[in-house]
Each structure stands twice: as structure tokens, then as C-alpha cells.
Design a protein around this motif. Structure first.
Motif, PDB file in Angstrom:
ATOM      1  N   UNK A  76       0.818  -1.222   0.000  1.00  0.00           N
ATOM      2  CA  UNK A  76       0.000   0.000   0.000  1.00  0.00           C
ATOM      3  C   UNK A  76       0.848   1.267   0.000  1.00  0.00           C
ATOM      4  N   UNK A  77       1.999   1.238   0.664  1.00  0.00           N
ATOM      5  CA  UNK A  77       2.805   2.438   0.840  1.00  0.00           C
ATOM      6  C   UNK A  77       3.954   2.546  -0.160  1.00  0.00           C
ATOM      7  N   UNK A  78       4.007   1.645  -1.126  1.00  0.00           N
ATOM      8  CA  UNK A  78       5.066   1.739  -2.135  1.00  0.00           C
ATOM      9  C   UNK A  78       4.802   2.894  -3.091  1.00  0.00           C
ATOM     10  N   UNK A  79       5.831   3.278  -3.818  1.00  0.00           N
ATOM     11  CA  UNK A  79       5.683   4.389  -4.762  1.00  0.00           C
ATOM     12  C   UNK A  79       4.706   4.059  -5.884  1.00  0.00           C
ATOM     13  N   UNK A  80       4.614   2.792  -6.244  1.00  0.00           N
ATOM     14  CA  UNK A  80       3.688   2.357  -7.294  1.00  0.00           C
ATOM     15  C   UNK A  80       2.925   1.144  -6.783  1.00  0.00           C
ATOM     16  N   UNK A  81       1.878   1.365  -5.995  1.00  0.00           N
ATOM     17  CA  UNK A  81       1.149   0.247  -5.390  1.00  0.00           C
ATOM     18  C   UNK A  81       0.628  -0.728  -6.445  1.00  0.00           C
TER      19      UNK A  81
END
Length: 259
Positions: A76-81
Motif C-alpha cells: 500500500x505504501x510503495x511508490x507504485x502500489x
């Protein structure tokens, strides 16, 4: 089908071993079964959080599902979910884990697929058949099949005729074996021994028995010997980075993509 053990320690993780967690792969599809305590760091030895295609949980005890939370946070918190992760579990089993963050924070990270033990459904290339097995909370025994292989997994369970039915003819029978020879009386309805796992493996006619969920500090060799008293086929104890080709290959050790 390929099975990779992320952890097989019962109740809580140790300095060397995570709790229950298994990566089941076939035709490029990665199914994470029971992401228990400390399994997420082990999973990262094999790929990123977004390489998991689906999650399947046997029951709601945290040593079988707690690390779903960091997995969902990482997605969820990645740069490209990535796309929402399909998560399959018995009704209500994941309510506590999914409530750890503020409401809505992880909502886009997963798609919930609740089931009732006894249900049968498809996950990617796998056909999953489930059976209700006795435990302190509702627990689904899992039979994960492809046209060429069958993996049967008890989750956590006490003695039941349903175990042999779940595991009938399986290529690999992944059985809980919390204790070696005897379960304390208060828990005897809800947990197994390594010896009982051997008995069920023989009754079910499985090709290989893999013991898991040993109580922390249990000597694996002692559990192995107890199971082998009643099962004449190959026996192993689930250990981190154990890799089995289900239905085809012999066991191998070591991560495919070391950290």
C-alpha cells in the motif's frame, strides 16, 4: 508445484525461525499460505512484496496470519502500489490483523475473499478444497491441487478423521506436530503430536510427510523419529528455506534469490 518453507515454528518465532509460512508456486503464480509471525522478512529473500499473487490463511491465530499486515503495508505504501492482493481466509479470521491500521489505510491493498471451511474454490492455477478441522478457533485444513500434484496442509488441528480424508493420496502432507508424543490434556482436542501426524500420513496413503508447527525448542530429530515410528515413507521437518518439488522433485535447501 513447488513448496518453499518460510517458517514452521509454533506459537512464537525464535531468533532463527519464523512461525508458519509457506510459499506455493506453480506456472509463475505465487500463493502465500499462512503468513505467520516473522515470515515477511523471510519472504523478501524470494522476491518483493508485489510478487505475491494471492494469500491463503487457515485460521486467525497470529502465528499464522500476523505478517499479512507488513505485507499489505509494503504494497500500500510503495511508490507504485500493485493491484489489490486477493486474500482468502475463513470468515472473520483476519478482522484483528486488518484493524491494526487506521480505517481505510490498507483498503486498496487487498481484496477479501472469506470462505467457510468445507468450501472449494480456485486461486490462480490451484484448486483449493477445505475441511473444518478442530482447533481453538475455526480452522480450515487446506488441500491445494494442480492436475499433477496435491499438497495437503492441516493448519492447526486436533485429532479428527477429517485429517486422513483431507490428505488422502497427497504428494506432500504438511501436518502440524506441536508436540512429540503427547499433547497436554487441556489442549489434546486441538493439537497434534508428531506421532499422530505419522499415523494420519499412513492412513491417508501420502507420499511424503512434512512436520510443522513444532513447539519452540523442540528437537527436530526427536519429532522426526516419533513420526517415523508410524509412517514408513519419507519424513522431514519444516525448516526455513526448505524447498520441495511437490509430486516431482526431491527436497532442496537454500533460497533461490538470497538476500
Amino acid at each position: 508445484m513447488r513448496l518453499t518453507v518460510l517458517g514452521g515454528c509454533g506459537a512464537w518465532p525464535t531468533a532463527l525461525e519464523a512461525c508458519s509460512g509457506y510459499l506455493v508456486e506453480h506456472e509463475g503464480f505465487s500463493l502465500l499460505v499462512d503468513p505467520g509471525y516473522a515470515t515477511f522478512p523471510r519472504l523478501l529473500r524470494y522476491g518483493d512484496a508485489d510478487t505475491v499473487d494471492a494469500v491463503l490463511v487457515s485460521h486467525g491465530h497470529p502465528d499464522h496470519c500476523a505478517d499479512l499486515h507488513p505485507l499489505l503495508r509494503a504494497r500500500a505504501l510503495s511508490d507504485a502500489p500493485p493491484a489489490p492482493l486477493p486474500v482468502h481466509a475463513p470468515h472473520g479470521a483476519l478482522d484483528a490483523v486488518l484493524a491494526l491500521d487506521r480505517p481505510g489505510m490498507l483498503a486498496g491493498a487487498y481484496r477479501r475473499h472469506d470462505f467457510t471451511p468445507g468450501d472449494r474454490f480456485e486461486i490462480g492455477p490451484f484448486t483449493v478444497s477445505t475441511r473444518l478441522l478442530p482447533h481453538f478457533v475455526p480452522n480450515a485444513g487446506l488441500r491445494i491441487a494442480t492436475p499433477d500434484a496435491v499438497l495437503a496442509y492441516t493448519g492447526d488441528t486436533g485429532p479428527s478423521d477429517e485429517i486422513a480424508r483431507l490428505a488422502e493420496g497427497a504428494d506432500v502432507f504438511l501436518s502440524e506436530a506441536t508436540y512429540v508424543h503427547q499433547v497436554p490434556e487441556a489442549d489434546a482436542r486441538y493439537l497434534l503430536t508428531a506421532r499422530l501426524a505419522g499415523r494420519y500420513a499412513t492412513r491417508a496413503g501420502v507420499a511424503r510427510l512434512l512436520l510443522t508447527h513444532l513447539w519452540p525448542g523442540t528437537d527436530p530429530a526427536t519429532a522426526h523419529a516419533a513420526a517415523a515410528e508410524l509412517f514408513a515413507g519419507p519424513v522431514a521437518v519444516a525448516a526455513p528455506d526448505l524447498v520441495l518439488g511437490v509430486g516431482t522433485a526431491a527436497p532442496q535447501r537454500g533460497p533461490r534469490h538470497p538476500a
